[in-house]
Design a protein around this motif. Structure first.
Motif, PDB file in Angstrom:
ATOM      1  N   ALA A 256      -1.241   4.674   2.851  1.00 50.58           N
ATOM      2  CA  ALA A 256      -1.703   4.979   1.493  1.00 50.58           C
ATOM      3  C   ALA A 256      -0.769   4.424   0.425  1.00 50.58           C
ATOM      4  CB  ALA A 256      -1.836   6.490   1.325  1.00 50.58           C
ATOM      5  N   LEU A 257       0.434   4.022   0.820  1.00 51.95           N
ATOM      6  CA  LEU A 257       1.429   3.542  -0.135  1.00 51.95           C
ATOM      7  C   LEU A 257       1.463   2.024  -0.258  1.00 51.95           C
ATOM      8  CD1 LEU A 257       4.378   5.846   1.033  1.00 51.95           C
ATOM      9  CD2 LEU A 257       2.818   6.243  -0.892  1.00 51.95           C
ATOM     10  N   LEU A 258       0.672   1.316   0.541  1.00 51.38           N
ATOM     11  CA  LEU A 258       0.800  -0.141   0.609  1.00 51.38           C
ATOM     12  C   LEU A 258       0.401  -0.810  -0.699  1.00 51.38           C
ATOM     13  CD1 LEU A 258      -0.586  -1.041   4.158  1.00 51.38           C
ATOM     14  CD2 LEU A 258       1.738  -0.453   3.464  1.00 51.38           C
ATOM     15  N   PRO A 259       1.198  -1.802  -1.122  1.00 49.05           N
ATOM     16  CA  PRO A 259       0.778  -2.616  -2.269  1.00 49.05           C
ATOM     17  C   PRO A 259      -0.480  -3.398  -1.916  1.00 49.05           C
ATOM     18  CG  PRO A 259       3.101  -2.983  -1.714  1.00 49.05           C
ATOM     19  CD  PRO A 259       2.497  -2.214  -0.591  1.00 49.05           C
ATOM     20  N   SER A 260      -1.240  -3.753  -2.905  1.00 51.83           N
ATOM     21  CA  SER A 260      -2.456  -4.520  -2.680  1.00 51.83           C
ATOM     22  C   SER A 260      -2.146  -5.823  -1.953  1.00 51.83           C
ATOM     23  CB  SER A 260      -3.137  -4.828  -4.014  1.00 51.83           C
ATOM     24  OG  SER A 260      -4.278  -5.633  -3.824  1.00 51.83           O
ATOM     25  N   GLY A 261      -2.850  -6.065  -0.872  1.00 50.74           N
ATOM     26  CA  GLY A 261      -2.697  -7.312  -0.132  1.00 50.74           C
ATOM     27  C   GLY A 261      -1.564  -7.346   0.859  1.00 50.74           C
ATOM     28  N   ALA A 262      -0.749  -6.301   0.916  1.00 51.27           N
ATOM     29  CA  ALA A 262       0.406  -6.278   1.825  1.00 51.27           C
ATOM     30  C   ALA A 262       0.053  -5.544   3.109  1.00 51.27           C
ATOM     31  CB  ALA A 262       1.598  -5.617   1.154  1.00 51.27           C
ATOM     32  N   THR A 263       0.658  -5.975   4.195  1.00 47.30           N
ATOM     33  CA  THR A 263       0.511  -5.263   5.463  1.00 47.30           C
ATOM     34  C   THR A 263       1.589  -4.196   5.576  1.00 47.30           C
ATOM     35  OG1 THR A 263       1.985  -6.729   6.704  1.00 47.30           O
ATOM     36  CG2 THR A 263      -0.335  -7.401   6.525  1.00 47.30           C
ATOM     37  N   LEU A 264       1.418  -3.302   6.530  1.00 47.77           N
ATOM     38  CA  LEU A 264       2.423  -2.257   6.732  1.00 47.77           C
ATOM     39  C   LEU A 264       3.761  -2.879   7.144  1.00 47.77           C
ATOM     40  CD1 LEU A 264       3.126   0.741   6.767  1.00 47.77           C
ATOM     41  CD2 LEU A 264       2.404   0.801   9.165  1.00 47.77           C
ATOM     42  N   GLU A 293       3.760 -13.431   8.989  1.00 50.33           N
ATOM     43  CA  GLU A 293       3.572 -12.131   8.344  1.00 50.33           C
ATOM     44  C   GLU A 293       4.905 -11.527   7.929  1.00 50.33           C
ATOM     45  OE1 GLU A 293       1.770  -7.646   9.219  1.00 50.33           O
ATOM     46  OE2 GLU A 293       1.682  -9.190  10.785  1.00 50.33           O
ATOM     47  N   ASN A 294       5.876 -11.566   8.828  1.00 52.48           N
ATOM     48  CA  ASN A 294       7.175 -10.960   8.533  1.00 52.48           C
ATOM     49  C   ASN A 294       7.881 -11.662   7.376  1.00 52.48           C
ATOM     50  OD1 ASN A 294       6.824  -9.149  10.635  1.00 52.48           O
ATOM     51  ND2 ASN A 294       8.040 -10.336  12.091  1.00 52.48           N
ATOM     52  N   MET A 295       7.888 -12.974   7.397  1.00 53.53           N
ATOM     53  CA  MET A 295       8.646 -13.710   6.390  1.00 53.53           C
ATOM     54  C   MET A 295       8.074 -13.547   4.992  1.00 53.53           C
ATOM     55  SD  MET A 295      10.951 -14.574   8.307  1.00 53.53           S
ATOM     56  CE  MET A 295      10.988 -14.340  10.089  1.00 53.53           C
ATOM     57  N   ALA A 296       6.781 -13.281   4.901  1.00 53.73           N
ATOM     58  CA  ALA A 296       6.152 -13.104   3.597  1.00 53.73           C
ATOM     59  C   ALA A 296       6.700 -11.874   2.864  1.00 53.73           C
ATOM     60  CB  ALA A 296       4.641 -12.995   3.754  1.00 53.73           C
ATOM     61  N   ALA A 297       7.338 -10.970   3.584  1.00 52.32           N
ATOM     62  CA  ALA A 297       7.902  -9.777   2.945  1.00 52.32           C
ATOM     63  C   ALA A 297       8.966 -10.135   1.924  1.00 52.32           C
ATOM     64  CB  ALA A 297       8.490  -8.840   4.003  1.00 52.32           C
ATOM     65  N   SER A 298       9.632 -11.266   2.115  1.00 50.32           N
ATOM     66  CA  SER A 298      10.689 -11.672   1.187  1.00 50.32           C
ATOM     67  C   SER A 298      10.142 -11.942  -0.207  1.00 50.32           C
ATOM     68  CB  SER A 298      11.398 -12.919   1.723  1.00 50.32           C
ATOM     69  OG  SER A 298      12.448 -13.329   0.862  1.00 50.32           O
ATOM     70  N   ASP A 299       8.856 -12.281  -0.299  1.00 55.68           N
ATOM     71  CA  ASP A 299       8.259 -12.619  -1.588  1.00 55.68           C
ATOM     72  C   ASP A 299       7.524 -11.457  -2.240  1.00 55.68           C
ATOM     73  OD1 ASP A 299       9.146 -15.237  -1.758  1.00 55.68           O
ATOM     74  OD2 ASP A 299       7.493 -15.991  -0.536  1.00 55.68           O
ATOM     75  N   LEU A 300       7.475 -10.300  -1.584  1.00 60.16           N
ATOM     76  CA  LEU A 300       6.831  -9.149  -2.206  1.00 60.16           C
ATOM     77  C   LEU A 300       7.656  -8.669  -3.396  1.00 60.16           C
ATOM     78  CD1 LEU A 300       5.641  -6.797   0.695  1.00 60.16           C
ATOM     79  CD2 LEU A 300       4.251  -8.324  -0.705  1.00 60.16           C
ATOM     80  N   PRO A 301       7.018  -8.175  -4.433  1.00 61.44           N
ATOM     81  CA  PRO A 301       7.781  -7.584  -5.548  1.00 61.44           C
ATOM     82  C   PRO A 301       8.455  -6.304  -5.094  1.00 61.44           C
ATOM     83  CG  PRO A 301       5.427  -7.208  -5.841  1.00 61.44           C
ATOM     84  CD  PRO A 301       5.563  -8.146  -4.674  1.00 61.44           C
ATOM     85  N   PRO A 302       9.467  -5.846  -5.830  1.00 57.15           N
ATOM     86  CA  PRO A 302      10.133  -4.591  -5.460  1.00 57.15           C
ATOM     87  C   PRO A 302       9.130  -3.444  -5.377  1.00 57.15           C
ATOM     88  CG  PRO A 302      11.378  -5.741  -7.161  1.00 57.15           C
ATOM     89  CD  PRO A 302      10.069  -6.475  -7.023  1.00 57.15           C
ATOM     90  N   LEU A 303       9.377  -2.525  -4.471  1.00 58.61           N
ATOM     91  CA  LEU A 303       8.519  -1.349  -4.362  1.00 58.61           C
ATOM     92  C   LEU A 303       8.728  -0.450  -5.575  1.00 58.61           C
ATOM     93  CD1 LEU A 303       8.920  -0.471  -0.570  1.00 58.61           C
ATOM     94  CD2 LEU A 303       7.309  -2.046  -1.670  1.00 58.61           C
ATOM     95  N   THR A 304       7.713   0.273  -5.925  1.00 52.53           N
ATOM     96  CA  THR A 304       7.797   1.163  -7.074  1.00 52.53           C
ATOM     97  C   THR A 304       8.517   2.456  -6.703  1.00 52.53           C
ATOM     98  OG1 THR A 304       5.724   2.297  -6.571  1.00 52.53           O
ATOM     99  CG2 THR A 304       5.590   0.256  -7.887  1.00 52.53           C
ATOM    100  N   ALA A 305       8.932   3.183  -7.729  1.00 53.54           N
ATOM    101  CA  ALA A 305       9.574   4.471  -7.488  1.00 53.54           C
ATOM    102  C   ALA A 305       8.628   5.401  -6.744  1.00 53.54           C
ATOM    103  CB  ALA A 305      10.014   5.086  -8.814  1.00 53.54           C
ATOM    104  N   ALA A 306       7.352   5.365  -7.074  1.00 51.34           N
ATOM    105  CA  ALA A 306       6.372   6.227  -6.405  1.00 51.34           C
ATOM    106  C   ALA A 306       6.243   5.864  -4.927  1.00 51.34           C
ATOM    107  CB  ALA A 306       5.022   6.120  -7.109  1.00 51.34           C
ATOM    108  N   GLN A 307       6.271   4.568  -4.616  1.00 49.54           N
ATOM    109  CA  GLN A 307       6.193   4.150  -3.218  1.00 49.54           C
ATOM    110  C   GLN A 307       7.440   4.577  -2.442  1.00 49.54           C
ATOM    111  OE1 GLN A 307       5.513   0.023  -4.205  1.00 49.54           O
ATOM    112  NE2 GLN A 307       3.383   0.094  -3.504  1.00 49.54           N
ATOM    113  N   MET A 308       8.599   4.420  -3.046  1.00 51.30           N
ATOM    114  CA  MET A 308       9.841   4.831  -2.383  1.00 51.30           C
ATOM    115  C   MET A 308       9.854   6.343  -2.157  1.00 51.30           C
ATOM    116  SD  MET A 308      11.582   2.046  -1.788  1.00 51.30           S
ATOM    117  CE  MET A 308      13.302   2.549  -1.551  1.00 51.30           C
TER     118      MET A 308
END
Length: 327
Positions: A256-264, A293-308
């Motif tokens: 439920a916390l995943l950013p749009s388009g991101a995998t777990l 899939e794994n390497m794409a995590a480096s380009d994700l924006p920072p997680l939000t305070a709500a996600q953390m």
């Protein structure tokens, strides 16, 4: 790909790197051609740091990494580990004769005359109270057999003791959404000493990939089958010590916390990177698609305070009691 400085080495290493346990052994069937394709894809995507060990397939993983470095012109740092081939695996086995022999074998497997980084491979806790072991590592470095050394540990307490030795450049420790305790004290102490941190088991043996269910079957030669309860080695190495059914429940809540388009898996890796003390996460992979899939995590924006905060709530409710004070 983004890069971070590894301890005091001066190396700039990919913040998502490559853990090479799975291409060696203990993760079911492995095809060397597919493993080489995965390694090459990692380099294509900017990875320049690979973690292996002499015990992964009894040298199989090291030899594949050595082959990769012969086939690619890029600078690729290869970290390996020594000690787990000891039988019995005792503190007394971490002596000059054995460590020197392990180093020579790794040099041959990797096809080099000097190891970039040698790590003690989750030795018995008594080793950290034997300065003579670290004297051996200092002498190996002075002789040119290795450039730097570090440790791979099971517990926070081992990590804190290890960084008392000035020659320790790196600590490899389990750190992920299900194993948070290293961030409480150890990370700050490591930063004070400029010690690099390699976050191992970042996806909790695949639990945090989001692809598993109660119907998932693991073959007999996969540690997620034969070490589910710590039968062969520390249970914390398998699913990070989390009960499988509990882990699956936690995974469903994390979705439920995943950013749009991101995998777990990408979310889990980005969570690790939110901690500045971490130099890199080292997820494994046996196929190019997993690497992508794994390497794409480096380009994700920072997680939000709500996600953390949401991830922390899942941990506190479902996971903390099982693991927090054990490692």
């Amino acid at each position: 790909m983004h890069y971070r400085t590894l301890g005091r080495t001066g190396w700039q290493v990919s913040e998502i790197s490559f853990g090479a346990w799975a291409i060696g052994s203990a993760w079911g069937t492995v095809d060397d051609r597919e493993s080489m394709a995965a390694l090459h894809r990692a380099i294509d995507l900017g990875v320049n740091f690979i973690d292996t060990a002499d015990a992964y397939g009894d040298g199989r993983s090291e030899r594949l990494v050595g082959q990769l470095r012969r086939e690619r012109p890029e600078t690729i740092y290869a970290a390996t580990k020594a000690g787990r081939r000891l039988s019995p695996h005792t503190a007394d086995g971490y002596n000059a004769q054995n460590l020197s022999a392990f180093v020579e074998r790794s040099l041959a497997n990797l096809g080099t005359d000097s190891l970039d980084l040698l790590q003690l491979h989750c030795p018995p806790p008594q080793v950290y109270y034997r300065p003579e072991v670290f004297d051996v590592l200092d002498r190996l470095r002075e002789s040119g057999k290795l450039r730097y050394y570090g440790v791979s540990v099971e517990t926070v307490e081992e990590a804190l003791k290890a960084i008392e030795y000035p020659g320790v450049q790196t600590v490899q420790i389990i750190f992920n959404l299900f194993r948070r305790r290293p961030a409480e004290l150890f990370f700050g102490e490591a930063q004070k000493r400029q010690v690099g941190i390699l976050a191992r088991v970042p996806l909790a043996s695949g639990l945090l990939s989001g692809r598993m269910s109660t119907a998932t079957h693991f073959p007999d030669n996969d540690h997620r089958n034969f070490n589910r309860h710590g039968e062969r080695f520390d249970v914390g190495e398998t699913f990070s010590g989390v009960d499988f059914a509990t882990g699956l429940r936690a995974v469903e809540e994390l979705r439920a916390l995943l950013p749009s388009g991101a995998t777990l898996a990408q979310f889990a890796l980005r969570w690790i990177l939110m901690h500045d003390a971490v130099t890199c996460a080292i997820p494994g992979g046996k196929r190019p698609a997993q690497i992508e899939e794994n390497m794409a995590a480096s380009d994700l924006p920072p997680l939000t305070a709500a996600q953390m905060e949401g991830a922390g709530a899942v941990y506190d409710r479902l996971i903390r009691e099982q693991v927090h004070q054990r490692w």
